[in-house]
Motif scaffolding. Structure first.
Motif, PDB file in Angstrom:
ATOM      1  N   UNK A  90       0.827  -1.214   0.000  1.00  0.00           N
ATOM      2  CA  UNK A  90       0.000   0.000   0.000  1.00  0.00           C
ATOM      3  C   UNK A  90       0.855   1.255   0.000  1.00  0.00           C
ATOM      4  N   UNK A  91       1.881   1.282   0.834  1.00  0.00           N
ATOM      5  CA  UNK A  91       2.723   2.479   0.940  1.00  0.00           C
ATOM      6  C   UNK A  91       3.561   2.690  -0.314  1.00  0.00           C
ATOM      7  N   UNK A  92       4.049   1.604  -0.884  1.00  0.00           N
ATOM      8  CA  UNK A  92       4.954   1.749  -2.021  1.00  0.00           C
ATOM      9  C   UNK A  92       4.217   2.103  -3.312  1.00  0.00           C
ATOM     10  N   UNK A  93       2.890   2.021  -3.282  1.00  0.00           N
ATOM     11  CA  UNK A  93       2.127   2.390  -4.487  1.00  0.00           C
ATOM     12  C   UNK A  93       1.397   3.719  -4.314  1.00  0.00           C
ATOM     13  N   UNK A  94       1.757   4.479  -3.302  1.00  0.00           N
ATOM     14  CA  UNK A  94       1.067   5.753  -3.108  1.00  0.00           C
ATOM     15  C   UNK A  94       1.337   6.732  -4.245  1.00  0.00           C
ATOM     16  N   UNK A  95       2.474   6.616  -4.902  1.00  0.00           N
ATOM     17  CA  UNK A  95       2.777   7.426  -6.081  1.00  0.00           C
ATOM     18  C   UNK A  95       3.049   6.481  -7.232  1.00  0.00           C
TER      19      UNK A  95
END
Length: 182
Positions: A90-95
């Motif tokens: 989830x965090x690594x796909x925020x951008x």
């Protein structure tokens, strides 16, 4: 930092946040400056390159992931593994473009993001090693492979835009390195 410089810094971060979410990590730095209402020189005074800007945006996120990985050792091991992978993807796909950027940075010593990525990666590795000792993750699977597979699933989910596929692939990956499947 002077008050006006601090305001410019904050506006640049807010503009980068908006544009990186919308256009990905390769969004135009000129557009970031324009959206923030400052000149490109002001952007480069605060952030000498794209990695420095990303590092400023992600510093707290990566620190949060590092701290979460350490806290997850207190959960039942199966739950800790699942939560680590979900939180990481989830965090690594925020951008858009961040999974590829993060993987590249892990191989680029001296990059502004290098230390932050490695601190997060090291905490993830310690958690995976803890899960291996608990018999949840196969001993023959290096911790770096668990995180690389999670980053790969994140990248694929980002490309397809299909959250159900990402969740399904995470379950497949988790089952693949489960000690029960060896």
């Amino acid at each position: 930092m002077r008050a006006d410089a601090r305001r410019n810094y904050e506006r640049l971060l807010a503009a980068a946040e908006e544009l990186f979410r919308r256009d990905g990590t390769e969004a135009s730095l000129e557009e970031v400056a324009r959206t923030a209402g400052v000149g490109i020189g002001t952007l480069y005074r605060h952030f000498p390159n794209r990695d420095a800007l990303l590092e400023a945006l992600l510093r707290e996120q990566f620190e949060g992931l590092r701290a979460a990985a350490e806290r997850l050792t207190e959960l039942p091991p199966e739950q800790a593994l699942t939560e680590l992978l979900v939180l990481f993807t989830e965090r690594i796909t925020q951008y858009r473009g961040l999974p590829a950027s993060a993987l590249a940075v892990l191989r680029t010593p001296g990059s502004a993001l290098y230390e932050a990525c490695h601190a997060m990666n090291d905490a993830g590795q310690r958690l995976v090693e803890h899960l291996q000792r608990a018999g949840v993750v196969r001993a023959d699977v290096p911790a770096r492979d668990v995180l690389a597979l999670a980053a790969s699933v994140a990248w694929l989910g980002e490309q397809s835009g299909d959250l159900e596929q990402r969740e399904r692939l995470l379950r497949v990956v988790t089952d693949g390195f489960s000690a029960r499947s060896s």
